[in-house]
Write an enzyme that holds these catalytic residues in place. Structure first.
Site, short mmCIF file in Angstrom:
data_model
loop_
_atom_site.label_atom_id
_atom_site.label_comp_id
_atom_site.label_asym_id
_atom_site.label_seq_id
_atom_site.Cartn_x
_atom_site.Cartn_y
_atom_site.Cartn_z
N GLU A 25 40.30 47.40 32.41
CA GLU A 25 40.74 46.54 32.18
C GLU A 25 41.60 46.05 33.16
OE1 GLU A 25 43.87 44.93 28.53
OE2 GLU A 25 43.38 46.99 28.49
N GLY A 26 41.85 44.69 33.09
CA GLY A 26 42.66 44.13 34.32
C GLY A 26 43.30 42.84 33.92
N MET A 52 42.68 39.74 34.42
CA MET A 52 41.58 38.82 33.70
C MET A 52 40.86 39.11 32.42
SD MET A 52 41.65 35.99 35.82
CE MET A 52 40.09 35.38 35.91
N GLY A 53 40.40 40.31 32.30
CA GLY A 53 39.87 40.67 31.11
C GLY A 53 39.63 42.29 31.19
N LYS A 92 31.50 42.35 31.46
CA LYS A 92 32.83 41.82 31.72
C LYS A 92 33.22 40.62 30.87
CE LYS A 92 34.94 40.36 35.97
NZ LYS A 92 34.73 40.34 37.36
N ASP A 124 37.12 39.18 45.58
CA ASP A 124 37.84 40.30 45.07
C ASP A 124 37.24 41.76 45.63
OD1 ASP A 124 39.50 41.47 43.26
OD2 ASP A 124 38.02 41.54 41.61
N ILE A 134 35.41 50.38 29.69
CA ILE A 134 35.71 51.32 30.70
C ILE A 134 36.66 50.76 31.90
CG2 ILE A 134 33.36 52.24 30.71
CD1 ILE A 134 32.23 50.12 32.67
#
Length: 173
Positions: A52-53, A55-56, A73, A167, A50
């Site tokens: 993506e960034g 970091m993961g 996550k 964040d 769902i």
């Protein structure tokens, strides 16, 4: 080294987080694992990715037994060799676990999935504040105040527990 060592799927030998091949049997090592369709920990069936960034990734999964949707996550495998980031990820999971507030997600589990660190947490269905903003939704003054008060109350609960949210962004609201 990595706090959570990846394991070769062929021979179950531990390998370095950034290894391209297993040092024991020379099997190729995936650099990241797509969790879609996998059953994790005999408990969570991953249905789709769902988000993506850097970091993961975040996946949607269904928890077996109680038939509940959860978010998973996952820290990117290549970041696992950075002990500072691994420690921060673990601290994040533990921090979520200390907070009980209706406007803060609940953490259910912290897992090592074949060398990739995962946080299993409550899945919150609905649109993010970002999606409302991008659609140019016109918030009323009362809606803005209501949202701001909910965010402030959740942050106050976190601060009371000694936790600073690092964040805070509209994608997380």
């Amino acid at each position: 080294g990595c706090f959570f060592m990846p394991v070769c799927s062929k021979c179950k030998h531990e390998v370095a987080a950034d290894a391209k091949f297993c040092g024991n049997c020379a099997a190729p090592m995936p650099q990241t694992t797509n969790l879609v369709g996998k059953c994790i920990n005999n408990k969570y069936i991953v249905t789709k990715r769902i988000a993506e960034g850097g970091m993961g990734e975040v996946y949607l999964a269904r928890q077996q037994g109680i038939d509940q949707e959860v978010a998973i996550k996952k820290l990117h495998r290549d970041l696992c060799s950075n002990q500072k980031l691994v420690d921060r990820f673990i601290t994040e999971a533990k921090s979520y676990g200390k907070i009980s507030h209706p406007n803060a997600v609940k953490v259910h589990d912290l897992l090592n999935v074949n060398g990739e660190l995962c946080i299993v947490m409550e899945y919150v269905k609905g649109k993010t504040l970002t999606s409302y903003i991008e659609s140019e939704y016109a918030f009323s003054q009362n809606q803005v105040i209501h949202i701001a008060l909910q965010v402030a109350d959740a942050l106050a609960t976190a601060h009371d527990a000694g936790i600073i949210h690092r964040d805070l962004k509209t994608e997380n609201i």
